[in-house]
Structures are given as C-alpha cells and as structure tokens.
Design an enzyme around this catalytic site. Structure first.
Site, PDB file in Angstrom:
ATOM      1  N   CYS A 158       0.806  -1.197   0.132  1.00 25.65           N
ATOM      2  CA  CYS A 158      -0.006   0.106   0.075  1.00 25.65           C
ATOM      3  C   CYS A 158       0.723   1.319  -0.075  1.00 25.65           C
ATOM      4  CB  CYS A 158      -0.853   0.072   1.179  1.00 25.65           C
ATOM      5  SG  CYS A 158      -2.369   1.215   1.088  1.00 25.65           S
ATOM      6  N   GLU A 192      -2.420  -9.118   3.342  1.00 34.90           N
ATOM      7  CA  GLU A 192      -2.698  -9.579   4.603  1.00 34.90           C
ATOM      8  C   GLU A 192      -4.068  -9.265   4.904  1.00 34.90           C
ATOM      9  OE1 GLU A 192      -1.390  -6.553   3.608  1.00 34.90           O
ATOM     10  OE2 GLU A 192      -1.911  -4.979   5.175  1.00 34.90           O
ATOM     11  N   HIS A 248      -3.894  -4.873  -0.150  1.00 35.61           N
ATOM     12  CA  HIS A 248      -3.241  -5.437   1.025  1.00 35.61           C
ATOM     13  C   HIS A 248      -3.368  -6.948   1.207  1.00 35.61           C
ATOM     14  CE1 HIS A 248      -2.986  -2.042   3.328  1.00 35.61           C
ATOM     15  NE2 HIS A 248      -3.859  -1.482   2.441  1.00 35.61           N
TER      16      HIS A 248
END
Lengths: 213, 277
Positions: free
Chosen positions: A81, A192, A190
């Site tokens: 990001c 994650e 993202h």
C-alpha cells in the site's frame, strides 16, 4: 524458518501483517534496527497513511540508508500500500513529496471516474500485463481476475511498463496494482487483508525469499 | 469492477456480541473471537467490531479483545465505539484493526476527523452516522450541539431545514443533534471520511429492509463509499441496498444463522451484482 523484517516506522497497521506472516509459516520481526533489517532474509515495508508523513517517519528513524543498503545487497523487499508508493520517486498527496526513488515513476490521485467512488475501497481484480508476467512471481499460481482488497486514493504510475506486475480496472481505466523491478516488489492492495488469495501471495513472497537465500 | 461487500458487524458489550432492536433489548449473540473466526472462514469481505458500551475503564480489556479478534481475521477489520482522540486510534490500530469508525466524536469535534484523516489517511477513517426520520410537525429541533459545532467555524451550515428528512442522532441514538444527515454526510465526505457507515435508527433490528431513500440520498451526496446498516431481513433487502451503495452491514441475520454469507453472495450474484467469491 525464514525471517521477514517488517519495518516499523510508526505508521500503519503492522499487526495484521505479523499475523498473516505467521499464518504462512514465516518468522516476522517488527523492527527499525539496521542489524535486524539487514540480517533478515526478506523485508516488508508496510504503511497505511499519508505519503509525506511516511517519508518523514522513514527519515526520522534514519531508515532510508538502511533500505538502500538492503536493496544494494539484493534483499527482496515488498512494499505494501503506502509502502509500495514510497518506492517511487515522488507523490502529489497533500503537496509534493519525494519518495525513495527505487522505482521510476510517480504517485498521483486516481482519476475520477463516472460511477466510481474515491477512496477506492473494495475487493477488485488483478490482471497480468502480459501472459507470462506472473510466472515465477508472487502471483505464480493466481488466476487472472483474482480479487484482492484495496483501500487507497492514490496510485503509482511506473515510468517503465516492464515494472508493472499487475493492473486493476478502475472505471474506464486501469491502474498499476503491483510492481516488480528485480528484487523490489510492491502491492497497492493488502495481501494481509485479502483472505486466502492474499495469504497465497505472502506465502509466495516468503518462498521466493527462502529460495534466494 | 469493484465487488460489493458483505460485512458482518459485532456489537460488543461486556466482552460479548449482542444484538437488540432499535438499540435496546440486547440479546446475547456469542463470543466475538469465535464469531470473527467463523465469518472470516465463511467469506466475509470485512468485519466491523463496535464497542457499544465504550466506557473508559474497560478500555484495556477492549484492546485485548480487539487484539485476539484481529488474530483470526485476514480480511479488513474495523473497530468503532467511544473513540475520542488520535491516541485512541493509534492504540486500536496497534491492536490489529485496519480502520476505525468515528461517530459521536466527529460530531462533537469535527476537526478531529480532519486531523486523523490527514495523519492516518482517509482510507483508515470511517464516519458512522446514526440517522432518524425527522418529524417536522411535532418536533422542535435542538440547537445546542449544532451551535457548538458551528462555533468552531470549520463546517458549513448543517442545520435541519424544512427539506430535511433525516436527523443525525448520537450517543447510541439517545441524543438528537439538530443536524441534517445529508448535509453532514456531504461534509464528512469532503473533509476526510474514507467511508460512511450509515445506520438507520428507524430500521435497526426491524428486519423490514434497509432505509433505501436514506441510503440513496447519502450515497448521492458523498464521494466516498457508503455502507448500509439497519433493517436487513431477507436476501432481497440486501440486494436492493447493494444496488444503491457499496456494502451492506449485517448482524442478527448472520449471528442467529438465519442466512449465511454464502447464500447471500450467491443470491446477489444472481441479481447481477458483482461479489467476491
């Protein structure tokens, strides 16, 4: 076990990256210590927030020379990001700011598109710029059109098309949703936070890092 | 194309998920960590955790709970309730949240929204708005909160007027503000909100469908994505909301297993909506 240093520069959500790296079998270490960073097998530059603030914090903790040193040693580094945007030369977010300049290009606000909202918040698709681009990459077994989670208003515009690893549709246009130049990688989305598909990307990153070491 | 999002919401008090009707008559709905894990596995696109008591003494217990919840969530995780300062936000993000939701604090102190948005980035700041239908005939409009905001000199005119349909209410719906919901939504969208979480107080817990005119209205005035909340009872309700905004918040329907995320997504796709599988 593969150690991944997550650079702690006081910005953004690091815990979710820690949780995800553990979930894919790596050993994350959250640090701003140069020895820790340079001895880790791979590096993640995280970041949620504003570009200017991000660069200011990297400077404040004297992390910029360490990142350059890691790049010189050809360590794999993954910016996520804001962390991806910081890899570029400059940004227009809240003024004009210089970035790390590891990848040529600039960061600009996404162009406003009829029917699309800003910030660009949601799951959106990734496509390879060419059919072979994803081979041996962090997307090696991903299917074109795979959904990842995005939250951003600004996007990176690489100067060299060859640096683009994936593109994502936004209104009538596409923006660069991930980059790779040698051992330097960046994801605008993202991983994650992208469920199982995102964990696969992180697992691949860890695997690439492990094979290189 | 952007996928529409299905977002389970955990209303947490005393360490438990609860759900009531119109913010009262709370009923136990389970353990937050267990439910979060369940929804993460079931294909939830995000998860929202609202601390509905948010007393200051319970803060550390709450952070621990947020941390344990975040551990089993690999999709975006938003925390709201009782957030008053930049350091509150820092603590919650450090505990593993990805976004925070401001409600009363944004009304009391609009500059907090601008400050936090500039510091953490707009994508990290959701403004939650609780809206209630205005009864022009029988109500006089409160002016105290409104006057306090206007005195700060940073907002445009937010007062209810004869064209207003919905008023912003705060403190869990107990306090009227005299603020027009559409004017407030536009202001927050222009001043740092990354998303708007719009809850209809009239519809909350009724299962009679989302407040579509309200949701459409807010969606039209705001640049940022809108999450509809309050009133879902059927698959049809969810699909019709997603036709006018970006995401739907769901609580009791999921907690009490009346619908599953899988069947909601399958239905929405059959209605031509783009969903993530």
């Amino acid at each position: 076990m593969t150690t991944i240093a997550i650079i702690d520069y006081g910005i953004g959500n690091i815990q979710s990256i820690v949780n995800s790296l553990i979930a894919v079998g790596a050993t994350p270490i959250v640090t701003r210590d140069s020895a820790d960073i340079l001895s880790a097998q791979g590096i993640i530059l995280p970041g949620v927030g504003a570009f200017g603030e991000g660069m200011a914090n990297l400077r404040k903790y004297q992390l910029i020379p360490i990142i350059f040193e890691a790049v010189r040693k050809e360590k794999s580094i993954l910016g996520i990001c804001l962390g991806m945007q910081l890899l570029f030369q400059e940004s227009e977010e809240f003024g004009h700011h210089l970035g790390l300049g590891l990848i040529e290009g600039c960061v600009k606000k996404l162009p406003s598109q009829p029917g699309e909202k800003l910030p660009h918040v949601s799951w959106n698709q990734l496509y390879p710029p060419t059919s072979e681009r994803w081979a041996h990459s962090i997307f090696q077994e991903s299917v074109p059109g795979i959904d990842m989670y995005f939250v951003h208003s600004f996007a990176a515009y690489p100067h060299h098309k060859a640096d683009i690893l994936s593109e994502t549709p936004y209104g009538d246009t596409f923006f660069c949703s991930s980059v790779q130049r040698g051992t330097i990688l960046g994801c605008q989305f993202h991983p994650e936070k992208s469920g199982p598909a995102g964990l696969t990307v992180l697992r691949n990153f860890v695997q690439i890092v492990t094979l290189r070491n | 194309m952007l996928a529409k999002r299905i977002i389970p919401c955990l209303d947490v008090t005393g360490g438990r998920v609860v759900k009531g009707t119109n913010f009262v008559e709370l009923r136990d709905a389970g353990d937050p960590v267990e439910l979060a894990h369940l929804y993460d596995q079931a294909g939830a696109d995000e998860l929202v955790f609202l601390d509905i008591t948010a007393t200051s003494d319970a803060r550390n217990i709450l952070l621990d709970l947020i941390e344990r919840t975040a551990h089993c969530v690999h999709v975006p995780f938003t925390v709201g309730g009782g957030i008053k300062s930049r350091s509150d936000i820092r603590d919650i993000l450090n505990a593993g949240a990805d976004k925070i939701s401001l409600n009363s604090a944004a009304i009391r102190n609009p500059s907090l929204l601008q400050e936090c948005s500039a510091y953490f980035g707009a994508q990290c700041i959701i403004v939650a708005i609780d809206a209630k239908a205005v009864d022009h005939a029988s109500q006089t409009h409160p002016t105290e909160i409104l006057a306090a905001i206007q005195a700060q000199g940073i907002t445009s005119d937010l007062a209810l007027d004869s064209n207003s349909h919905w008023e912003v209410v705060i403190n869990g719906g107990r306090l009227r503000t005299g603020i027009d919901t559409l004017k407030w939504a536009k202001w927050v969208s222009d001043h740092g909100a990354g998303e708007i979480l719009l809850n209809s107080m009239d519809k909350d817990g009724t299962k009679s469908g989302y407040d579509l005119p309200l949701t459409r209205g807010v969606s039209q005035v705001s640049e940022c994505p809108v999450i509809a909340s309050g009133g879902a009872g059927t698959l049809g309700h969810i699909a019709e909301a997603l036709n006018v905004c970006e995401a739907a918040l769901l609580a009791s329907l999921l907690h009490f297993r009346e619908l599953s995320i899988e069947e909601i997504k399958a239905y929405c796709m059959s209605q031509g909506l783009i969903m993530r599988l």
